[in-house]
Design an enzyme around this catalytic site. Structure first.
Site, short mmCIF file in Angstrom:
data_model
loop_
_atom_site.label_atom_id
_atom_site.label_comp_id
_atom_site.label_asym_id
_atom_site.label_seq_id
_atom_site.Cartn_x
_atom_site.Cartn_y
_atom_site.Cartn_z
N ASP A 1 0.84 -1.20 0.00
CA ASP A 1 0.00 0.00 0.00
C ASP A 1 0.88 1.25 0.00
O ASP A 1 1.54 1.56 0.98
CB ASP A 1 -0.89 0.01 1.26
N TYR B 1 3.37 9.65 -0.34
CA TYR B 1 4.44 9.03 0.45
C TYR B 1 5.81 9.26 -0.18
O TYR B 1 6.84 9.02 0.46
CB TYR B 1 4.22 7.52 0.65
N LYS C 1 -2.62 6.12 -4.44
CA LYS C 1 -3.72 7.04 -4.13
C LYS C 1 -3.46 8.41 -4.74
O LYS C 1 -2.30 8.83 -4.83
CB LYS C 1 -3.85 7.22 -2.59
N HIS D 1 -7.38 9.75 -1.86
CA HIS D 1 -6.73 9.70 -0.54
C HIS D 1 -7.63 10.29 0.58
O HIS D 1 -7.74 9.72 1.65
CB HIS D 1 -5.40 10.44 -0.61
P1 NDP Z 1 0.75 1.26 11.83
O1 NDP Z 1 -0.42 1.17 12.74
O2 NDP Z 1 0.93 0.22 10.79
O3 NDP Z 1 2.03 1.32 12.77
C1 NDP Z 1 3.32 1.48 12.26
C2 NDP Z 1 4.26 1.72 13.44
O4 NDP Z 1 4.27 0.58 14.29
C3 NDP Z 1 5.69 1.95 13.01
O5 NDP Z 1 6.24 2.88 13.90
C4 NDP Z 1 6.34 0.57 13.17
O6 NDP Z 1 7.72 0.73 13.43
C5 NDP Z 1 5.60 0.04 14.37
N1 NDP Z 1 5.43 -1.42 14.35
C6 NDP Z 1 5.06 -2.19 13.30
N2 NDP Z 1 4.96 -3.47 13.67
C7 NDP Z 1 5.29 -3.53 14.98
C8 NDP Z 1 5.38 -4.58 15.91
N3 NDP Z 1 5.13 -5.83 15.57
N4 NDP Z 1 5.75 -4.28 17.17
C9 NDP Z 1 6.04 -3.00 17.54
N5 NDP Z 1 5.96 -1.95 16.69
C10 NDP Z 1 5.59 -2.22 15.41
O7 NDP Z 1 0.75 2.73 11.21
P2 NDP Z 1 0.76 3.40 9.77
O8 NDP Z 1 0.28 4.78 9.99
O9 NDP Z 1 2.03 3.23 9.07
O10 NDP Z 1 -0.39 2.64 8.96
C11 NDP Z 1 -0.16 1.53 8.12
C12 NDP Z 1 -0.33 1.90 6.66
O11 NDP Z 1 -1.62 2.44 6.39
C13 NDP Z 1 0.61 3.04 6.20
O12 NDP Z 1 1.95 2.64 6.10
C14 NDP Z 1 -0.06 3.43 4.91
O13 NDP Z 1 0.24 2.51 3.89
C15 NDP Z 1 -1.53 3.36 5.31
N6 NDP Z 1 -2.03 4.69 5.75
C16 NDP Z 1 -3.04 5.26 5.01
C17 NDP Z 1 -3.54 6.49 5.35
C18 NDP Z 1 -4.63 7.07 4.53
O14 NDP Z 1 -4.98 8.25 4.73
N7 NDP Z 1 -5.21 6.33 3.60
C19 NDP Z 1 -3.02 7.25 6.49
C20 NDP Z 1 -2.00 6.56 7.22
C21 NDP Z 1 -1.55 5.32 6.87
P3 NDP Z 1 8.85 -0.03 12.58
O15 NDP Z 1 8.66 0.36 11.14
O16 NDP Z 1 10.12 0.46 13.16
O17 NDP Z 1 8.62 -1.50 12.81
#
Ligand code: NDP
Length: 278
Positions: free
Chosen positions: A48, A53, A78, A111
């Site tokens: 995604d 991004y 998006k 988006h």
């Molecule tokens: P998430 O809820 O996926 O959380 C990501 C965070 O959690 C990062 O800091 C990551 O750190 C950490 N993390 C991941 N796995 C673990 C684990 N097993 N244990 C502990 N920490 C963990 O947040 P996002 O906001 O990134 O959402 C996911 C995706 O959704 C985005 O990447 C994007 O593709 C989409 N999105 C879409 C939006 C929209 O408006 N349509 C807005 C926001 C997001 P690390 O990388 O260091 O593991």
């Protein structure tokens, strides 16, 4: 619910989307290549991204270099708020495709529901869809009233609504509307961006299953029939987030987690999005 890393959900238009994907928001362009390659190696088949991004080039290159057939990987991008409107969306799509280096995309989303213009943006998505350059079209951050408003003029309704969802934000009315109208719900920030991973209630439940809270929450999304796209740049955490197919959450624990909602948002409220000057 029997699931594995390859489990898919059929969208309303007949195409299938892998239920687990990798999100790449905030993954810098110089890191995204390795991040996507490691996820593909683990078995993720759904990525995604978004023009916003700034990492579509790296995503596309990793997919092309992975040795996995393009058709086996589901890719979403998006259209960003500043690019909304009919003509500018068509151009934005072309730019995304050029950056990704693909000749088709799997899913293209609006988006955010930019007021006054998202219906024109939607017409552009319909045109792209009918031109067969994208296999499915949908929206993101649309509430019930945005979807209702779109339904007045749409030829094709969105097959996906990607919204912020996690145990502290259950968005019941939007989810209900989507379920009634066969719109697949995708959860963004499914882990609440790691904010709630030390919640004692969640830790207690996760311990019962010998799973981490992240795994418990990802499984909660899957059991609720949401498509889920956790982001991690760390290989071990990517593996951990995909290791959610060897347990199931009991009805009682699901019911408990389903009532943890506190209407807590990490991102913007969709109704706070301002019109963009064209
Ligand atoms: P998430 O809820 O996926 O959380 C990501 C965070 O959690 C990062 O800091 C990551 O750190 C950490 N993390 C991941 N796995 C673990 C684990 N097993 N244990 C502990 N920490 C963990 O947040 P996002 O906001 O990134 O959402 C996911 C995706 O959704 C985005 O990447 C994007 O593709 C989409 N999105 C879409 C939006 C929209 O408006 N349509 C807005 C926001 C997001 P690390 O990388 O260091 O593991």
């Amino acid at each position: 619910m029997k699931l594995n890393i390859s489990s898919e959900k059929k969208l309303e238009n007949g195409i299938s989307i892998p239920k687990l994907g990798l999100g790449v928001y905030k993954v810098p362009e110089d890191q995204v290549y390795e991040t996507v390659l490691s996820a593909l190696e683990i078995g993720y088949r759904h990525i995604d991204t978004a023009s916003f991004y700034g990492n579509e080039e790296g995503v596309g290159k990793a997919i092309r270099d992975s040795g996995i057939a393009r058709e086996e990987i589901f890719v979403t991008s998006k259209v960003w708020n500043d690019d909304q409107g009919f003509d500018s969306t068509l151009k934005a799509f072309d730019r995304s495709m050029e950056k990704l280096g693909f000749d088709y995309l799997d899913l293209y989303l609006i988006h955010w529901p930019v007021p006054g213009i998202f219906t024109d943006t939607w017409r552009a998505l319909e045109k792209i869809y009918h031109g067969e350059r994208v296999r499915a079209i949908g929206v993101s951050n649309f509430l019930e009233h945005h979807l209702e408003s779109l339904s007045k003029t749409a030829i094709n309704m969105p097959v996906v609504d990607q919204i912020e969802l996690h145990p502290k934000l259950s968005q019941k009315s939007t989810v209900e509307y989507c379920r009634k109208n066969n719109i697949t719900v995708e959860s963004w920030s499914p882990l609440g961006r790691a904010k709630y991973l030390n919640e004692p209630d969640l830790v207690k439940i996760a311990d019962k299953y010998n799973k981490s809270v992240a795994q418990l929450i990802i499984r909660w999304h899957l059991e609720n029939d949401f498509v889920v796209i956790p982001k991690s740049t760390n290989v071990l955490r990517q593996k951990e987030n995909a290791d959610v197919f060897n347990f199931a959450i009991s009805k009682e624990d699901m019911a408990y987690m389903n009532q943890m909602d506190e209407d807590l948002r990490i991102g913007s409220h969709p109704d706070s999005i301002k019109p963009v000057s064209q």
